[in-house]
Design a protein around this motif. Structure first.
Motif, PDB file in Angstrom:
ATOM      1  N   LYS A 201       0.829  -1.215   0.000  1.00  0.00           N
ATOM      2  CA  LYS A 201       0.000   0.000   0.000  1.00  0.00           C
ATOM      3  C   LYS A 201       0.861   1.262   0.000  1.00  0.00           C
ATOM      4  CE  LYS A 201      -3.875  -2.260   2.322  1.00  0.00           C
ATOM      5  NZ  LYS A 201      -4.827  -2.236   3.471  1.00  0.00           N
ATOM      6  N   LYS A 202       2.028   1.164  -0.622  1.00  0.00           N
ATOM      7  CA  LYS A 202       2.913   2.309  -0.717  1.00  0.00           C
ATOM      8  C   LYS A 202       2.950   2.858  -2.138  1.00  0.00           C
ATOM      9  CE  LYS A 202       6.059   1.046   3.066  1.00  0.00           C
ATOM     10  NZ  LYS A 202       7.462   0.753   3.453  1.00  0.00           N
ATOM     11  N   PHE A 203       3.285   4.142  -2.250  1.00  0.00           N
ATOM     12  CA  PHE A 203       3.396   4.812  -3.542  1.00  0.00           C
ATOM     13  C   PHE A 203       4.844   5.249  -3.758  1.00  0.00           C
ATOM     14  CE2 PHE A 203      -1.044   5.176  -2.517  1.00  0.00           C
ATOM     15  CZ  PHE A 203      -1.700   5.124  -3.737  1.00  0.00           C
ATOM     16  N   HIS A 204       5.278   5.148  -5.006  1.00  0.00           N
ATOM     17  CA  HIS A 204       6.632   5.595  -5.362  1.00  0.00           C
ATOM     18  C   HIS A 204       6.526   6.416  -6.641  1.00  0.00           C
ATOM     19  CE1 HIS A 204      10.748   4.908  -7.241  1.00  0.00           C
ATOM     20  NE2 HIS A 204      10.973   5.626  -6.159  1.00  0.00           N
ATOM     21  N   THR A 205       7.038   7.639  -6.620  1.00  0.00           N
ATOM     22  CA  THR A 205       6.875   8.556  -7.750  1.00  0.00           C
ATOM     23  C   THR A 205       8.227   8.907  -8.365  1.00  0.00           C
ATOM     24  OG1 THR A 205       4.894   9.529  -6.745  1.00  0.00           O
ATOM     25  CG2 THR A 205       5.976  10.790  -8.494  1.00  0.00           C
ATOM     26  N   THR A 206       8.304   8.809  -9.664  1.00  0.00           N
ATOM     27  CA  THR A 206       9.455   9.294 -10.426  1.00  0.00           C
ATOM     28  C   THR A 206       8.934  10.261 -11.485  1.00  0.00           C
ATOM     29  OG1 THR A 206       9.327   7.441 -11.987  1.00  0.00           O
ATOM     30  CG2 THR A 206      10.779   7.184 -10.071  1.00  0.00           C
ATOM     31  N   TYR A 207       9.839  11.020 -12.081  1.00  0.00           N
ATOM     32  CA  TYR A 207       9.438  11.995 -13.101  1.00  0.00           C
ATOM     33  C   TYR A 207      10.320  11.826 -14.332  1.00  0.00           C
ATOM     34  CZ  TYR A 207       7.392  16.257 -14.963  1.00  0.00           C
ATOM     35  OH  TYR A 207       6.697  17.138 -15.742  1.00  0.00           O
ATOM     36  N   ASP A 208       9.674  11.676 -15.486  1.00  0.00           N
ATOM     37  CA  ASP A 208      10.399  11.473 -16.742  1.00  0.00           C
ATOM     38  C   ASP A 208      10.381  12.742 -17.583  1.00  0.00           C
ATOM     39  OD1 ASP A 208      10.929   8.879 -16.080  1.00  0.00           O
ATOM     40  OD2 ASP A 208       9.295   8.023 -17.251  1.00  0.00           O
ATOM     41  N   ILE A 209      11.518  13.039 -18.178  1.00  0.00           N
ATOM     42  CA  ILE A 209      11.637  14.125 -19.155  1.00  0.00           C
ATOM     43  C   ILE A 209      12.358  13.547 -20.361  1.00  0.00           C
ATOM     44  CG2 ILE A 209      12.430  16.472 -19.609  1.00  0.00           C
ATOM     45  CD1 ILE A 209      12.660  16.848 -16.565  1.00  0.00           C
ATOM     46  N   ASN A 210      11.616  13.295 -21.428  1.00  0.00           N
ATOM     47  CA  ASN A 210      12.195  12.711 -22.640  1.00  0.00           C
ATOM     48  C   ASN A 210      12.209  13.760 -23.750  1.00  0.00           C
ATOM     49  OD1 ASN A 210      12.345  10.072 -21.424  1.00  0.00           O
ATOM     50  ND2 ASN A 210      10.142   9.912 -21.734  1.00  0.00           N
ATOM     51  N   THR A 211      13.384  14.026 -24.295  1.00  0.00           N
ATOM     52  CA  THR A 211      13.519  14.969 -25.404  1.00  0.00           C
ATOM     53  C   THR A 211      14.123  14.246 -26.598  1.00  0.00           C
ATOM     54  OG1 THR A 211      15.637  15.664 -24.453  1.00  0.00           O
ATOM     55  CG2 THR A 211      13.732  17.031 -23.982  1.00  0.00           C
ATOM     56  N   GLU A 227      17.434  10.441 -28.976  1.00  0.00           N
ATOM     57  CA  GLU A 227      16.417  10.529 -27.932  1.00  0.00           C
ATOM     58  C   GLU A 227      17.143  10.536 -26.585  1.00  0.00           C
ATOM     59  OE1 GLU A 227      12.546   7.810 -26.552  1.00  0.00           O
ATOM     60  OE2 GLU A 227      13.495   7.491 -28.509  1.00  0.00           O
ATOM     61  N   LEU A 228      16.769  11.460 -25.719  1.00  0.00           N
ATOM     62  CA  LEU A 228      17.392  11.589 -24.402  1.00  0.00           C
ATOM     63  C   LEU A 228      16.329  11.269 -23.356  1.00  0.00           C
ATOM     64  CD1 LEU A 228      19.271  14.968 -25.022  1.00  0.00           C
ATOM     65  CD2 LEU A 228      20.173  12.654 -25.310  1.00  0.00           C
ATOM     66  N   ASN A 229      16.446  10.091 -22.735  1.00  0.00           N
ATOM     67  CA  ASN A 229      15.481   9.641 -21.728  1.00  0.00           C
ATOM     68  C   ASN A 229      16.033   9.925 -20.338  1.00  0.00           C
ATOM     69  OD1 ASN A 229      15.148   6.862 -23.873  1.00  0.00           O
ATOM     70  ND2 ASN A 229      13.719   8.555 -23.766  1.00  0.00           N
ATOM     71  N   LYS A 230      15.386  10.848 -19.614  1.00  0.00           N
ATOM     72  CA  LYS A 230      15.861  11.296 -18.303  1.00  0.00           C
ATOM     73  C   LYS A 230      14.815  10.968 -17.242  1.00  0.00           C
ATOM     74  CE  LYS A 230      16.135  15.266 -20.317  1.00  0.00           C
ATOM     75  NZ  LYS A 230      16.079  14.829 -21.725  1.00  0.00           N
ATOM     76  N   THR A 231      15.271  10.421 -16.108  1.00  0.00           N
ATOM     77  CA  THR A 231      14.388  10.067 -14.998  1.00  0.00           C
ATOM     78  C   THR A 231      14.917  10.690 -13.711  1.00  0.00           C
ATOM     79  OG1 THR A 231      13.758   7.966 -16.020  1.00  0.00           O
ATOM     80  CG2 THR A 231      13.377   8.185 -13.664  1.00  0.00           C
ATOM     81  N   ILE A 232      14.015  11.354 -12.991  1.00  0.00           N
ATOM     82  CA  ILE A 232      14.348  11.948 -11.694  1.00  0.00           C
ATOM     83  C   ILE A 232      13.624  11.140 -10.623  1.00  0.00           C
ATOM     84  CG2 ILE A 232      14.233  14.019 -10.264  1.00  0.00           C
ATOM     85  CD1 ILE A 232      14.122  15.640 -12.878  1.00  0.00           C
ATOM     86  N   ASP A 233      14.392  10.566  -9.698  1.00  0.00           N
ATOM     87  CA  ASP A 233      13.848   9.758  -8.616  1.00  0.00           C
ATOM     88  C   ASP A 233      14.370  10.324  -7.303  1.00  0.00           C
ATOM     89  OD1 ASP A 233      12.947   7.893  -6.838  1.00  0.00           O
ATOM     90  OD2 ASP A 233      13.832   6.158  -7.845  1.00  0.00           O
ATOM     91  N   LYS A 234      13.565  11.219  -6.697  1.00  0.00           N
ATOM     92  CA  LYS A 234      13.981  11.951  -5.504  1.00  0.00           C
ATOM     93  C   LYS A 234      15.278  12.700  -5.822  1.00  0.00           C
ATOM     94  CE  LYS A 234      11.620   8.813  -2.337  1.00  0.00           C
ATOM     95  NZ  LYS A 234      11.739   7.873  -1.194  1.00  0.00           N
ATOM     96  N   ARG A 235      16.392  12.304  -5.209  1.00  0.00           N
ATOM     97  CA  ARG A 235      17.656  13.002  -5.475  1.00  0.00           C
ATOM     98  C   ARG A 235      18.511  12.288  -6.519  1.00  0.00           C
ATOM     99  NH1 ARG A 235      19.700  14.854   0.586  1.00  0.00           N
ATOM    100  NH2 ARG A 235      17.841  16.094   1.135  1.00  0.00           N
ATOM    101  N   ASP A 236      17.997  11.227  -7.089  1.00  0.00           N
ATOM    102  CA  ASP A 236      18.754  10.448  -8.076  1.00  0.00           C
ATOM    103  C   ASP A 236      18.343  10.867  -9.484  1.00  0.00           C
ATOM    104  OD1 ASP A 236      20.507   8.562  -9.056  1.00  0.00           O
ATOM    105  OD2 ASP A 236      18.986   6.989  -9.098  1.00  0.00           O
ATOM    106  N   PHE A 237      19.325  11.009 -10.371  1.00  0.00           N
ATOM    107  CA  PHE A 237      19.063  11.397 -11.761  1.00  0.00           C
ATOM    108  C   PHE A 237      19.731  10.392 -12.693  1.00  0.00           C
ATOM    109  CE2 PHE A 237      20.479  13.514 -15.667  1.00  0.00           C
ATOM    110  CZ  PHE A 237      19.270  14.006 -16.146  1.00  0.00           C
ATOM    111  N   ASP A 238      18.941   9.800 -13.589  1.00  0.00           N
ATOM    112  CA  ASP A 238      19.460   8.857 -14.576  1.00  0.00           C
ATOM    113  C   ASP A 238      19.142   9.371 -15.978  1.00  0.00           C
ATOM    114  OD1 ASP A 238      20.480   6.983 -12.777  1.00  0.00           O
ATOM    115  OD2 ASP A 238      18.524   6.043 -12.523  1.00  0.00           O
TER     116      ASP A 238
END
Length: 285
Positions: A201-211, A227-238
């Motif tokens: 019953k937990k939620f986990h949120t990431t944010y994608d920015i694809n250019t 294509e540049l696929n970028k993911t922000i997960d709290k303080r982690d950036f991939d």
């Protein structure tokens, strides 16, 4: 004098040939863009669609458009290799609305030595999606869309059915695309991914920015781009850089080839992806 005249004639002929070739390329671009946009209602702008994180349907989709996709990919991880496969069908039931159903699979194999910790093969999820193009402007060569993807996450094959659906991913997104002249295309695809685990019953949120940025070859549907696929997960950036190309194999069949180069991923190395695109009912004009 005769020699001079011949040289002048040859120079004029060469210049006229070069100029006609340039006009021919421009005409090819204009004719192909007109073929897609063709000044029918509703308006539609030609855009290059990224191959890895693709759109639900063309921006400005027209009623009756449809497309089948089959994707095959390989990712080299540190401890194992993962093979991805997907089958998706997308269609436009009404003007400017695209719908999609996708079944993504992942299969794993040890990388070098046997490893009991590798994940189990699985049908990852059942994905359903919708995309609405709310802004299409031909003079500006710009389109915008809002969309939503819902993923019903399934248990792996080792524990299949225990439970059948173990979670859900909510993924609203926004797309804006711009064509610069006849050949150059840019696109931004962005939005949050909210994952819900039913057991914890937990939620986990990431944010994608694809250019993405593409150059479409004159008079064709072929393109090369990145294509540049970028993911922000709290303080982690991939980020993964994906150079790519699309080729028309037949009038209604396209093939996309993608390479993946991770910039800041701890456990993933190079990857590759192949996408086959079949457009039933597509006719050459």
């Amino acid at each position: 004098m005769n020699i001079q005249k011949k040289l002048v004639l040859l120079l004029v002929l060469a210049l006229s040939t070069y100029a006609s070739a340039q006009v021919t390329d421009a005409q090819k671009d204009s004719l192909y863009i007109q073929q897609v946009e063709d000044h029918k209602e509703p308006y539609k702008v030609l855009h290059a669609e990224p191959l890895y994180v693709d759109l639900i349907r063309d921006l400005g989709a027209r009623k009756g458009e449809k497309e089948w996709n089959v994707g095959l990919g390989l990712t080299d991880n540190l401890k194992f290799d993962s093979y991805e496969a997907l089958i998706e069908y997308e269609w436009a039931p009404i003007d400017r609305l695209g719908l999609e159903v996708e079944l993504p699979f992942t299969f794993y194999s040890p990388n070098g030595t046997a490893n009991d910790s590798i994940p189990s093969n699985q049908l990852n999820s059942i994905k359903i999606a919708a995309q609405w193009s709310f802004f299409v402007n031909e003079p500006m060569a710009t389109s915008m869309a809002l969309g939503y993807i819902n993923e019903f996450e399934l248990s792996n094959f080792r524990n299949f059915g225990k439970p059948f659906i173990q979670g859900n991913i909510y993924n609203p997104f926004f797309v804006v695309a711009k064509r610069w002249g006849n050949n150059f295309h840019s696109l931004i695809y962005t939005g949050p991914m909210i994952e819900q685990n039913f057991s914890t019953k937990k939620f986990h949120t990431t944010y994608d920015i694809n250019t993405s940025f593409h150059y479409m070859i004159s008079g064709t549907r072929n393109f090369i781009g990145i294509e540049l696929n970028k993911t922000i997960d709290k303080r982690d950036f991939d980020m993964t850089v994906r150079p790519q190309m699309r080729l028309g194999v037949a009038d209604n069949l396209l093939i996309g080839i993608v390479a993946g180069i991770p910039i800041s991923r701890e456990n993933e190395r190079l990857s590759s992806f192949l996408r086959l695109i079949w457009e039933p009912g597509h006719k050459k004009k």
